[in-house]
Design a protein around this motif. Structure first.
Motif, short mmCIF file in Angstrom:
data_model
loop_
_atom_site.label_atom_id
_atom_site.label_comp_id
_atom_site.label_asym_id
_atom_site.label_seq_id
_atom_site.Cartn_x
_atom_site.Cartn_y
_atom_site.Cartn_z
N ARG A 186 9.90 10.50 -7.85
CA ARG A 186 11.36 10.51 -8.03
C ARG A 186 11.82 9.11 -8.39
NH1 ARG A 186 14.62 12.42 -3.00
NH2 ARG A 186 13.96 10.39 -2.22
N TYR A 187 12.64 9.03 -9.45
CA TYR A 187 13.37 7.81 -9.79
C TYR A 187 14.82 8.08 -9.44
CZ TYR A 187 9.67 6.42 -13.21
OH TYR A 187 8.50 6.07 -13.84
N GLN A 188 15.50 7.09 -8.87
CA GLN A 188 16.94 7.21 -8.64
C GLN A 188 17.65 5.95 -9.09
OE1 GLN A 188 17.45 8.52 -4.44
NE2 GLN A 188 18.32 10.34 -5.37
N TRP A 189 18.75 6.15 -9.81
CA TRP A 189 19.64 5.08 -10.21
C TRP A 189 20.93 5.22 -9.42
CZ3 TRP A 189 18.99 0.82 -13.03
CH2 TRP A 189 17.88 0.75 -13.88
N SER A 190 21.42 4.11 -8.87
CA SER A 190 22.70 4.10 -8.15
C SER A 190 23.43 2.80 -8.47
CB SER A 190 22.48 4.24 -6.64
OG SER A 190 21.67 3.18 -6.15
N ARG A 191 24.67 2.72 -8.02
CA ARG A 191 25.53 1.56 -8.26
C ARG A 191 25.63 1.22 -9.76
NH1 ARG A 191 22.45 -1.47 -3.85
NH2 ARG A 191 22.00 -2.93 -5.52
N THR A 192 25.58 2.24 -10.60
CA THR A 192 25.61 2.00 -12.04
C THR A 192 26.99 1.60 -12.55
OG1 THR A 192 25.98 4.34 -12.53
CG2 THR A 192 23.68 3.57 -12.45
N ASP A 193 28.00 1.73 -11.71
CA ASP A 193 29.36 1.33 -12.09
C ASP A 193 29.69 -0.06 -11.54
OD1 ASP A 193 29.40 2.09 -9.44
OD2 ASP A 193 31.34 3.10 -9.57
N LYS B 271 0.85 -1.19 0.00
CA LYS B 271 0.00 0.00 0.00
C LYS B 271 0.88 1.24 0.00
CE LYS B 271 -3.99 -2.02 2.19
NZ LYS B 271 -5.06 -1.83 3.16
N VAL B 272 0.75 2.02 -1.04
CA VAL B 272 1.57 3.22 -1.22
C VAL B 272 0.94 4.40 -0.47
CG1 VAL B 272 2.44 4.83 -2.96
CG2 VAL B 272 2.42 2.38 -3.43
N LEU B 273 1.81 5.19 0.15
CA LEU B 273 1.42 6.39 0.89
C LEU B 273 0.35 6.08 1.94
CD1 LEU B 273 1.39 9.07 -1.97
CD2 LEU B 273 3.19 8.60 -0.29
N SER C 61 5.42 17.86 -1.70
CA SER C 61 6.31 18.64 -2.60
C SER C 61 7.79 18.38 -2.35
CB SER C 61 6.02 20.14 -2.50
OG SER C 61 4.68 20.39 -2.85
N GLY C 62 8.14 17.16 -1.94
CA GLY C 62 9.55 16.81 -1.77
C GLY C 62 10.12 17.01 -0.39
N VAL C 63 9.29 17.37 0.58
CA VAL C 63 9.78 17.51 1.95
C VAL C 63 10.11 16.12 2.52
CG1 VAL C 63 9.22 18.28 4.30
CG2 VAL C 63 8.53 19.66 2.32
N THR C 64 9.19 15.18 2.33
CA THR C 64 9.43 13.79 2.74
C THR C 64 9.18 12.88 1.55
OG1 THR C 64 7.14 13.47 3.47
CG2 THR C 64 8.73 14.24 5.13
N GLN D 102 11.91 3.94 -6.94
CA GLN D 102 10.90 4.97 -7.15
C GLN D 102 10.38 5.41 -5.78
OE1 GLN D 102 7.41 4.75 -10.08
NE2 GLN D 102 6.51 4.02 -8.17
N SER D 103 10.22 6.73 -5.63
CA SER D 103 9.68 7.30 -4.39
C SER D 103 8.58 8.29 -4.73
CB SER D 103 10.78 8.04 -3.62
OG SER D 103 11.85 7.21 -3.33
N PHE D 104 7.63 8.41 -3.82
CA PHE D 104 6.58 9.42 -3.93
C PHE D 104 6.68 10.37 -2.75
CE2 PHE D 104 3.26 6.51 -6.21
CZ PHE D 104 4.04 6.50 -7.36
#
Length: 152
Positions: A116-123, A22-24, A137-140, A131-133
């Motif tokens: 927000r999508y984030q890519w990490s460990r790409t190397d 369950k999201v949010l 407005s981006g505070v949390t 993915q985050s919601f």
């Protein structure tokens, strides 16, 4: 103009996908499933197309990434059987210090959110995506979908 930000993703991958039940909703119950990803890098690196498949779940989705040279930003669109034949609003961003961060405004079940999508460990041999919601407005942020990849 050539761009190599997403060259790491070219080829075929196995992945473990984890999603919040369950999201949010302020809970922490997850489910996991296996998926494959097949990715092509196009247009000298400024275009990337991939297909994510999870046959056991009846799930299939497509991501299209296009690089805008003047802005030095990527736009990433997502579509699946669940998007009703439409592309989602594109997340927009870039890679900095090895982390790719891409965001947009959207809605979730009628509620305005920031995505927000984030890519990490790409190397590494095991890149990570999440993915985050944010309902404020981006505070949390609440991470609601993650994927860890292993090259096939």
């Amino acid at each position: 103009m050539t761009n190599t930000d997403f060259d790491f993703l070219a080829g075929s991958w196995d992945s473990v996908q984890r999603r919040l039940v369950k999201v949010l909703a302020g809970q922490d119950e997850w489910y996991a499933f296996d998926a494959t990803l097949d990715c092509q890098v196009l247009f000298d690196g400024t275009g990337v197309l991939d297909v994510l498949r999870a046959p056991e779940r009846g799930y299939e989705g497509v991501a299209l990434r296009l690089f805008h040279p003047e802005e030095q930003t990527w736009r990433i669109w997502w579509a699946s059987k669940n998007t009703g034949g439409l592309l989602d609003n594109p997340v927009v961003g870039r890679f900095e210090d090895g982390i790719g961060t891409f965001e947009c405004d959207d809605t979730w079940e009628g509620t305005p959110i920031r995505v927000r999508y984030q890519w990490s460990r790409t190397d590494t041999d095991h890149p990570h995506w999440e993915q985050s919601f944010s309902p404020d407005s981006g505070v949390t942020w609440e991470v609601n979908w993650t994927a860890d990849f292993t090259r096939r």
